[in-house]
Design a protein around this motif. Structure first.
Motif, PDB file in Angstrom:
ATOM      1  N   ASP A  23       3.861  34.015 -12.907  1.00 49.11           N
ATOM      2  CA  ASP A  23       3.939  32.865 -13.819  1.00 49.11           C
ATOM      3  C   ASP A  23       5.391  32.498 -14.120  1.00 49.11           C
ATOM      4  OD1 ASP A  23       1.204  32.764 -13.869  1.00 49.11           O
ATOM      5  OD2 ASP A  23       1.010  33.943 -15.721  1.00 49.11           O
ATOM      6  N   THR A  76       7.049  28.974 -13.111  1.00 47.51           N
ATOM      7  CA  THR A  76       7.653  28.122 -14.140  1.00 47.51           C
ATOM      8  C   THR A  76       9.100  27.792 -13.804  1.00 47.51           C
ATOM      9  OG1 THR A  76       6.214  29.147 -15.795  1.00 47.51           O
ATOM     10  CG2 THR A  76       8.132  27.932 -16.597  1.00 47.51           C
ATOM     11  N   LYS A 117       0.885  39.241 -12.396  1.00 47.62           N
ATOM     12  CA  LYS A 117       0.548  37.871 -12.776  1.00 47.62           C
ATOM     13  C   LYS A 117       1.615  37.276 -13.683  1.00 47.62           C
ATOM     14  CE  LYS A 117      -3.127  35.106 -14.874  1.00 47.62           C
ATOM     15  NZ  LYS A 117      -4.442  35.132 -15.557  1.00 47.62           N
TER      16      LYS A 117
END
Length: 241
Positions: A152, A156, A148
């Motif tokens: 992320d 981003t 995860k």
């Protein structure tokens, strides 16, 4: 669907033709090596290797072409197995595969993993069965957290890249290529410049007339005279203490 099948058949025919060409070149090279032996003509060998390299490059270029379907998205499944000897199959494989039976299909079509991969898979399954459930749950949770976090970071970075790209494309144009070219032509060659009536043009130095040097004025004596006069006036002043 028929169009996709037609495109796939055309691509497979082209790929098979390239493979046959490479196979023929390799066979020719092997025959030459077996017959000539030590009396080899090395420039001829280099020519054959160059031909094989060009054929392999052509095959790779064909596989990477946008019009060629992605072959890994298609599955090859056996529709019929037969233990009897198939003469056509034996001829097409040059005697390597006599029949399309249960002994050859798993290895040829990879319907089961290789022995080494299968052994490693069994080892992992045995290790997984012996592991405690709490330990397995903790490792799964840690793995999910790491995955995860990586996702992320990737999301981003993608959002920042998309925002930067959008800002670059949305910036207003601050210059004109045509006006820049006109300005360069005017400064370099005087193109488009007009003389204003009633104003004399700026004089330009003649390349044939030598320029006379300007007279040099020596000020060393004048400065010394001024200093002398100042000193004399100071000495003659009646109120000097």
């Amino acid at each position: 669907m028929q169009r996709e099948e037609k495109v796939l058949d055309t691509a497979l025919e082209a790929i098979l033709q390239r493979v046959v060409d490479i196979k023929g070149s390799l066979q020719e090279l092997l025959v030459k090596i077996e017959h000539e032996g030590d009396n080899a003509d090395w420039p001829s060998y280099l020519n054959n290797l160059s031909v094989i390299s060009a054929q392999i490059y052509t095959l790779l270029k064909l596989l990477k072409n946008d019009k060629t379907p992605i072959l890994r998205n298609y599955l090859t499944l056996p529709l019929q197995l037969n233990a009897d000897t198939d003469e056509k199959l034996l001829m097409s494989t040059e005697g390597r595969v006599p029949s399309f039976s249960h002994d050859f299909v798993p290895n040829l079509l990879r319907t089961k993993p290789e022995p080494d991969v299968e052994q490693r898979h069994l080892t992992l399954e045995t290790k997984m069965a012996q592991m405690n459930s709490d330990t397995a749950t903790k490792q799964i949770n840690v793995h999910n957290k790491v995955v995860k976090h990586v996702l992320d970071l990737l999301n981003t970075a993608r959002e920042e890249w998309e925002t930067e790209t959008a800002s670059r494309t949305s910036q207003p144009q601050t210059c004109s290529i045509n006006e820049t070219q006109v300005l360069i032509a005017a400064m370099g060659t005087g193109k488009g410049i007009k003389n204003i009536p009633g104003r004399a043009p700026m004089p330009r130095p003649s390349p044939t007339m030598p320029q006379q040097p300007s007279p040099q004025i020596t000020t060393s004596k004048a400065v010394s005279a001024v200093k002398t006069n100042i000193k004399a006036a100071t000495a003659m002043h009646p109120y000097v203490r």
